[in-house]
Each structure stands twice: as C-alpha cells, then as structure tokens.
Motif scaffolding. Structure first.
Motif, short mmCIF file in Angstrom:
data_model
loop_
_atom_site.label_atom_id
_atom_site.label_comp_id
_atom_site.label_asym_id
_atom_site.label_seq_id
_atom_site.Cartn_x
_atom_site.Cartn_y
_atom_site.Cartn_z
N LEU A 91 40.02 0.22 7.44
CA LEU A 91 39.04 0.78 6.50
C LEU A 91 38.13 -0.32 5.97
O LEU A 91 38.55 -1.48 5.82
CB LEU A 91 39.76 1.48 5.33
CG LEU A 91 40.62 2.69 5.69
CD1 LEU A 91 41.36 3.18 4.45
CD2 LEU A 91 39.79 3.81 6.28
N TRP A 92 36.89 0.06 5.65
CA TRP A 92 35.96 -0.91 5.05
C TRP A 92 36.17 -0.92 3.55
O TRP A 92 36.31 0.12 2.91
CB TRP A 92 34.52 -0.53 5.39
CG TRP A 92 34.24 -0.78 6.83
CD1 TRP A 92 34.30 0.10 7.86
CD2 TRP A 92 33.89 -2.04 7.42
NE1 TRP A 92 34.02 -0.51 9.06
CE2 TRP A 92 33.76 -1.83 8.82
CE3 TRP A 92 33.68 -3.32 6.92
CZ2 TRP A 92 33.42 -2.85 9.70
CZ3 TRP A 92 33.34 -4.33 7.80
CH2 TRP A 92 33.21 -4.10 9.17
N LYS A 93 36.19 -2.14 2.98
CA LYS A 93 36.54 -2.31 1.57
C LYS A 93 35.45 -3.11 0.84
O LYS A 93 34.98 -4.11 1.34
CB LYS A 93 37.89 -3.02 1.43
CG LYS A 93 39.02 -2.20 2.08
CD LYS A 93 40.33 -2.96 2.11
CE LYS A 93 41.36 -2.22 2.94
NZ LYS A 93 41.90 -1.03 2.26
N LEU A 94 35.13 -2.63 -0.35
CA LEU A 94 34.12 -3.29 -1.19
C LEU A 94 34.77 -4.40 -1.99
O LEU A 94 35.89 -4.25 -2.50
CB LEU A 94 33.50 -2.25 -2.13
CG LEU A 94 32.34 -2.69 -3.01
CD1 LEU A 94 31.17 -3.20 -2.18
CD2 LEU A 94 31.87 -1.53 -3.89
N CYS A 95 34.09 -5.54 -2.11
CA CYS A 95 34.62 -6.66 -2.90
C CYS A 95 33.51 -7.25 -3.77
O CYS A 95 32.40 -6.73 -3.82
CB CYS A 95 35.20 -7.73 -1.98
SG CYS A 95 33.96 -8.63 -1.01
N ASP A 96 33.83 -8.32 -4.48
CA ASP A 96 32.89 -9.09 -5.30
C ASP A 96 32.32 -8.25 -6.45
O ASP A 96 31.19 -7.76 -6.39
CB ASP A 96 31.76 -9.66 -4.45
CG ASP A 96 30.95 -10.71 -5.22
OD1 ASP A 96 31.28 -10.96 -6.40
OD2 ASP A 96 30.00 -11.26 -4.66
N GLU A 98 27.59 -8.64 3.25
CA GLU A 98 28.53 -9.74 3.01
C GLU A 98 29.69 -9.31 2.12
O GLU A 98 30.76 -9.93 2.13
CB GLU A 98 27.81 -10.93 2.37
CG GLU A 98 26.86 -11.67 3.27
CD GLU A 98 25.50 -11.00 3.45
OE1 GLU A 98 24.63 -11.58 4.12
OE2 GLU A 98 25.29 -9.89 2.90
N ASN A 99 29.48 -8.27 1.29
CA ASN A 99 30.51 -7.83 0.35
C ASN A 99 31.32 -6.64 0.86
O ASN A 99 32.01 -5.98 0.09
CB ASN A 99 29.89 -7.48 -1.01
CG ASN A 99 29.44 -8.71 -1.75
OD1 ASN A 99 29.93 -9.81 -1.48
ND2 ASN A 99 28.53 -8.57 -2.70
N LEU A 100 31.22 -6.37 2.16
CA LEU A 100 32.04 -5.33 2.78
C LEU A 100 32.99 -5.98 3.76
O LEU A 100 32.55 -6.66 4.70
CB LEU A 100 31.17 -4.30 3.49
CG LEU A 100 30.47 -3.33 2.55
CD1 LEU A 100 29.44 -2.52 3.29
CD2 LEU A 100 31.47 -2.41 1.87
N LEU A 101 34.28 -5.80 3.53
CA LEU A 101 35.30 -6.45 4.35
C LEU A 101 36.10 -5.41 5.12
O LEU A 101 36.32 -4.29 4.63
CB LEU A 101 36.24 -7.28 3.46
CG LEU A 101 35.57 -8.30 2.53
CD1 LEU A 101 36.63 -9.03 1.71
CD2 LEU A 101 34.71 -9.29 3.30
N LEU A 102 36.57 -5.80 6.29
CA LEU A 102 37.37 -4.90 7.13
C LEU A 102 38.84 -5.16 6.85
O LEU A 102 39.35 -6.25 7.08
CB LEU A 102 37.06 -5.14 8.61
CG LEU A 102 37.71 -4.20 9.61
CD1 LEU A 102 37.32 -2.75 9.34
CD2 LEU A 102 37.34 -4.58 11.03
N GLY A 103 39.52 -4.14 6.30
CA GLY A 103 40.94 -4.28 5.97
C GLY A 103 41.83 -4.17 7.19
O GLY A 103 41.41 -3.72 8.26
#
Length: 463
Positions: free
Chosen positions: A93-98, A84-89
């Motif tokens: 590229l995959w981006k880490l959040c939270d 859930e904390n990996l977002l597609l930019g």
C-alpha cells in the motif's frame, strides 16, 4: 500521527519522545521502514507508463490518507503532498509521510504583518511545483484551508500519469494563470483528465472536496476493486473522526459526479447519532469496522450520577494495576489517539509506552486517600492492589514540590552560568573596543600631524 494511527495509508508511528534541550525541543520518532518512495518507482519505470487502473488504485491510497486528515473535527491540511512524501509499504500500500507541514490554521490573511509571517511559513514548508495559487499570492485574499491539498493532489495525479510536473518551470505566473497542458500521450479517459482539471481550479471554492474526489476515483476502478467508503484506522469506527463525511460533503459548493450515500434517519448505534448509525450501517459487513458490543464503551465521558448497578458492573471489569475504577474525570490514558480509562486488555501489546499520557489532579489523589481512611471496605474496592498505593504515593505533594524546586534550582544554575559567560564575553568585547579606540586615536594624531606637514610644505613652495 497519533490521531491517524492504524490507518493503512499513513506511515505507522511506533514510538516517540520529546527531548527538552533547554532553549529548543527535539522530537524523536520511530516509524515503520518503507524502502521506496513514489519518486523511486517513477524513475525506475523509464518510459513505461502506468495503466489507468494502476494510476487510480495508487491515487485512491493517497486520497484515503487525505480523507482521514480532512475529516478531523478541525480539518488538517497536509500542505506538502508530493511524490517524495509517498512511500511504498511492505504490504504493497502507498503511505503518506512527513507531517511537519500540517496546519489547522485555515484563514484569510488581511494584515500585512500576518501575510509576511504566513509567506515565510509557506516558503519553508511547501514545495513550489505543488503550491496552490492562494499560497503564491496572499493578496488575492482567498481562504487558505485544506483545499490547498486538492490542488496538490491534482499535481500529484498529473505526475503519476505523465511522469512530469504539471507546471514544469515552477513559475508563479504559470500557476496563477493555470498555464498547463494535458499531453496527448499516454491516453487516459476523460474521467481522469476532467478530475485533474477540476482540482486545478484557481479558486479554492471551485475545487471539489476530498469526499467528492475519492468517490470519483473509486467509481472509475473495476467493480472488484471498488470500496463502499474510504479506508480509515480501526479507531475511526465510532462516530468521532469519520463524522467528517457529512461535513466534507456539505462544505464545498460543487456537486460530485457521484455523491456519497446520505445518512439514514435512524439506524444502529443509538447514542452515536445519525452519522454514527450511517458509519456502522455501511461497515456492518466489513470485519475491520464491526463494532464489538461485548466491550464497554471507553470513549464516553464518565458521569457524576452513577447508579449502584452501573458502579457494580464497572467494578467487575479487570482493572489495570495503575488505574482506579473510581471517578475518572482527571485520569486519562491515551493509547493511539484513543482514551481508554478501564481495561488494559484492549491496549495492543506492542503499543509503546511513549503513547501513554497520565494526568492526575492533586484533588483526585487527596480525595482518594481520604476515602481510603474513612472506609476500609470502600478502600478494599478502590485500591485493590498495593502497587496503586505506591504509584499514588509518588505523587505526594512534598515530592512534587521537591522535584519542582530541584528542577527550578537546576534551571537557575544554568541561567546563572549563562549570565556569567555573557559577562565574560562583554568584558572581552569592552577590552577589544578600548583597544580599537586607542588605535583610532593614534591614527587620528598621525593624520593630523601629516596634514600639518603638508600645509607647511605648500606654504614653503608658494613663497
């Protein structure tokens, strides 16, 4: 997030502010918009599993971000790595959040009261299906540190591969006993399944560190997709943050299948030491990390003993209107986690003003004003712009004192109003209490009289 600003695998922070709400504070963050999370992608694929190349490429993006966090001088543990904390930019590229669950408080909890507080933090800020054994059972007295992220990375890799959790029931016993199974299908190479097993070791000391994980993932990719070192933000080209490469490699006993190359004994980067030389040497061909030697080095501490030649060279640079080229010990401008005390031309145009933090000591201000009065030529060099004088004048002690006193008066008024409100509430509670006491006494009187009547009736019937 400011320390990781510019990292290709971390959600970009554009601006932020903190609102003081009195008893609480509220942080507002403006971040880049990413439309999909890894969960959305996994759910939309149905039964179509990823190829091994795709799995490793996605997973390396995550490892890049975790590497940057674990390589800080105080390693930062994310503690809530999950799909859930990996977002597609928008850049693919995959981006880490939270980052609300992050911690640098790495310790072994011995006292019961400490354990209680930590258990509460773990319950609030971590996800059961990705939670490491040492976080489930503090009585094991394992060191809780950034190795919790390695366990979570294993659970994440398992989910990317097999579209389900390694520990389906999210049961404490399942996790403590390491009760999971690698499915027969889809079939991945032993390199992937061995990596999952190595990261899912019950003892944190037996798990590889993030450096070892990154190199193992990277070497399994096709040659045209491999990289020499983990990605990082542009600011990490100096010897500061990526000094964690050597530290990370030395911290964990297990040996990686392919260790990172050792730092050379001598090399480029003179004052940066072996690690700085290692970093700049290995990135000499990478335009993202090429060191621009024409720029002054702004990250160095200003020295007290400055030669006339150095001072003249410094004064020849174009200074921002609000910054004096004189002694800068207490004047720091932080932009995107980097101290830039001289040349505003290096600040990106889109850098939000919230990322600037200015601190002036009264001693520096007074000292500058005295020097201005003592020598006009010196004053012409020191205060080249009238705007700077206006800026400094705003920090006059009388204004500061009046501002502090007005803030104090405002807070006192708010406290007095709150006290009055509490007094009113107390009065109301006391009146309610008196009313309840009166009713109680009436009921008690009625009960006593009824008991007396009952006694009299009993005596009459017995006669």
């Amino acid at each position: 997030m400011k320390a990781l600003k510019g990292h290709p695998n971390v959600v970009a922070l554009y601006a932020h502010t903190i609102l003081d709400m009195g008893r609480t504070k509220e942080a507002l963050l403006v971040m880049e918009f990413c439309e999909k999370s890894l969960v959305n992608v996994l759910e939309s694929r149905g039964a179509a599993y990823f190829e091994e190349k795709q799995v490793l490429s996605m997973f390396r993006d995550v490892c890049n971000a975790v590497f940057a966090m674990h390589s800080q001088s105080l390693p930062i543990a994310h503690r809530d790595l999950k799909a859930e904390n990996l977002l597609l930019g928008s850049d693919g590229l995959w981006k880490l959040c939270d980052f609300g669950s992050t911690s640098t408080n790495h310790k072994r909890f011995e006292k019961p009261e400490e354990m209680g507080i930590e258990e509460d933090n773990i319950r609030k800020h971590t996800t059961p299906a990705y939670r490491a054994p040492e976080m489930w059972d503090l009585l094991r007295r394992d060191l809780i540190n950034e190795k919790v992220d390695i366990w979570a990375l294993a659970c994440l890799l398992y989910r990317i591969c097999y579209f389900r959790s390694a520990f389906d029931g999210e049961s404490k016993l399942q996790i403590l006993n390491g009760n999971y199974r690698i499915p027969d299908l889809p079939k991945y190479s032993s390199s992937v399944t061995d990596l999952i097993r190595d990261m899912l070791q019950a003892s944190p000391d037996d798990r590889p560190d993030i450096t070892q994980v990154w190199f193992r993932v990277n070497e399994q990719l096709p040659v045209n997709l491999q990289k020499s070192l983990p990605d990082g933000p542009p600011e990490m080209q100096s010897a500061g943050i990526h000094g964690g490469i050597a530290k990370a490699a030395n911290r964990s006993p297990p040996m990686p299948q392919r260790s990172p190359p050792p730092p050379p004994s001598s090399g480029v980067g003179g004052g940066e030491g072996q690690l700085g030389a290692f970093w700049s040497t290995h990135h000499a061909k990478d335009p993202l990390f090429v060191e621009d030697k024409s720029r002054p080095k702004f990250d160095e501490e200003p020295t007290l003993n400055t030669s006339n030649q150095d001072r003249n060279q410094t004064e020849n640079h174009s200074f921002p209107k609000n910054t004096s080229p004189a002694k800068q010990e207490n004047v720091h401008t932080h932009v995107a986690g980097r101290r830039n005390v001289h040349n505003r031309s290096h600040v990106p145009e889109d850098a939000a003003s919230k990322d600037f933090e200015l601190t002036f000591s009264q001693k520096d201000i007074d000292h500058g004003m005295e020097r201005q009065k003592a020598s006009k030529p010196a004053a012409n060099n020191l205060f080249q712009d009238e705007a700077f004088n206006t800026f400094v004048a705003e920090f006059d002690s009388n204004k500061l004192n009046s501002r502090v006193s007005s803030d104090k008066e405002g807070k006192e008024e708010a406290l007095e109003a709150e006290i009055e409100m509490l007094k009113e509430q107390l009065k109301q509670v006391n009146s309610e209490k008196a009313e309840i006491t009166m009713k109680f006494e009436k009921l008690s009187t009625i009960c006593r009289s009824q008991r007396q009547e009952i006694q009299e009736l009993k005596q009459n019937t017995s006669r």
